[in-house]
Design a protein around this motif. Structure first.
Motif, mmCIF file in Angstrom:
data_model
loop_
_atom_site.group_PDB
_atom_site.id
_atom_site.type_symbol
_atom_site.label_atom_id
_atom_site.label_comp_id
_atom_site.label_asym_id
_atom_site.label_seq_id
_atom_site.Cartn_x
_atom_site.Cartn_y
_atom_site.Cartn_z
ATOM 1 N N UNK A 1 0.842 -1.175 0.000
ATOM 2 C CA UNK A 1 0.000 0.000 0.000
ATOM 3 C C UNK A 1 0.881 1.229 0.000
ATOM 4 N N UNK A 2 0.279 2.336 -0.421
ATOM 5 C CA UNK A 2 1.070 3.559 -0.423
ATOM 6 C C UNK A 2 0.977 4.231 0.952
ATOM 7 N N UNK A 3 1.634 5.336 1.116
ATOM 8 C CA UNK A 3 1.686 6.002 2.426
ATOM 9 C C UNK A 3 0.321 6.469 2.913
ATOM 10 N N UNK A 4 -0.629 6.650 2.005
ATOM 11 C CA UNK A 4 -1.967 7.076 2.411
ATOM 12 C C UNK A 4 -2.812 5.902 2.885
ATOM 13 N N UNK A 5 -2.305 4.674 2.719
ATOM 14 C CA UNK A 5 -3.045 3.484 3.126
ATOM 15 C C UNK A 5 -3.815 2.828 1.999
ATOM 16 N N UNK A 6 -3.698 3.367 0.795
ATOM 17 C CA UNK A 6 -4.385 2.781 -0.357
ATOM 18 C C UNK A 6 -3.605 1.565 -0.859
ATOM 19 N N UNK A 7 -4.313 0.508 -1.206
ATOM 20 C CA UNK A 7 -3.676 -0.690 -1.741
ATOM 21 C C UNK A 7 -3.035 -0.423 -3.089
ATOM 22 N N UNK A 8 -2.052 -1.259 -3.442
ATOM 23 C CA UNK A 8 -1.358 -1.107 -4.714
ATOM 24 C C UNK A 8 -1.253 -2.464 -5.393
ATOM 25 N N UNK A 9 -1.727 -2.571 -6.608
ATOM 26 C CA UNK A 9 -1.647 -3.812 -7.374
ATOM 27 C C UNK A 9 -0.289 -3.938 -8.059
ATOM 28 N N UNK A 10 0.088 -5.169 -8.381
ATOM 29 C CA UNK A 10 1.288 -5.417 -9.167
ATOM 30 C C UNK A 10 2.580 -5.494 -8.385
ATOM 31 N N UNK A 11 2.510 -5.543 -7.055
ATOM 32 C CA UNK A 11 3.704 -5.678 -6.225
ATOM 33 C C UNK A 11 3.937 -7.168 -5.964
ATOM 34 N N UNK A 12 5.162 -7.645 -6.124
ATOM 35 C CA UNK A 12 5.473 -9.052 -5.882
ATOM 36 C C UNK A 12 5.755 -9.274 -4.404
ATOM 37 N N UNK A 13 5.025 -10.211 -3.800
ATOM 38 C CA UNK A 13 5.209 -10.596 -2.402
ATOM 39 C C UNK A 13 5.791 -12.006 -2.397
ATOM 40 N N UNK A 14 6.887 -12.197 -1.659
ATOM 41 C CA UNK A 14 7.622 -13.469 -1.639
ATOM 42 C C UNK A 14 7.503 -14.122 -0.266
ATOM 43 N N UNK A 15 7.411 -15.441 -0.257
ATOM 44 C CA UNK A 15 7.342 -16.223 0.975
ATOM 45 C C UNK A 15 8.496 -17.219 1.002
ATOM 46 N N UNK A 16 9.102 -17.400 2.188
ATOM 47 C CA UNK A 16 10.203 -18.340 2.337
ATOM 48 C C UNK A 16 10.219 -18.871 3.767
ATOM 49 N N UNK A 17 10.983 -19.925 3.994
ATOM 50 C CA UNK A 17 11.176 -20.475 5.333
ATOM 51 C C UNK A 17 12.368 -19.834 6.032
#
Length: 91
Positions: A1-17
């Motif tokens: 999300x941006x600094x105003x709290x609005x969500x943002x599409x197209x950002x890659x989120x990664x998960x790992x152990x």
């Protein structure tokens, strides 16, 4: 999300152990049922899985956020659900 709290599409989120470890899954935000900036990752669909998990965002192949840590336990039970909500704020 941006600094105003609005969500943002197209950002890659990664998960790992492990922090900065090899990705076991990644998602683009905005692909979760049309929710702007939303994403969902299910660690194990058929029961609980104990562990410590690392989550971060990536831009251009490089980590672009702090690393969030999520801990889960291996205890199952009626009405028991383990869920973590991680929101990343971009400057």
């Amino acid at each position: 999300m941006d600094r105003s709290g609005a969500g943002k599409n197209g950002v890659t989120v990664v998960f790992s152990y492990a922090p900065d470890g090899p990705p076991v899954a990644s998602y683009l935000t905005g692909t979760d049922a049309g929710k702007v900036g939303g994403y969902t990752h299910i660690i194990q669909f058929d029961g609980p899985r104990e562990g410590t998990w690392s989550v971060w965002t990536v831009d251009g192949g490089r980590r672009s956020s702090v690393i969030a840590t999520v801990k889960t336990d291996g205890v199952a039970g009626d009405g028991k659900c383990q869920q973590a909500n991680v929101d990343f704020v971009q400057n």
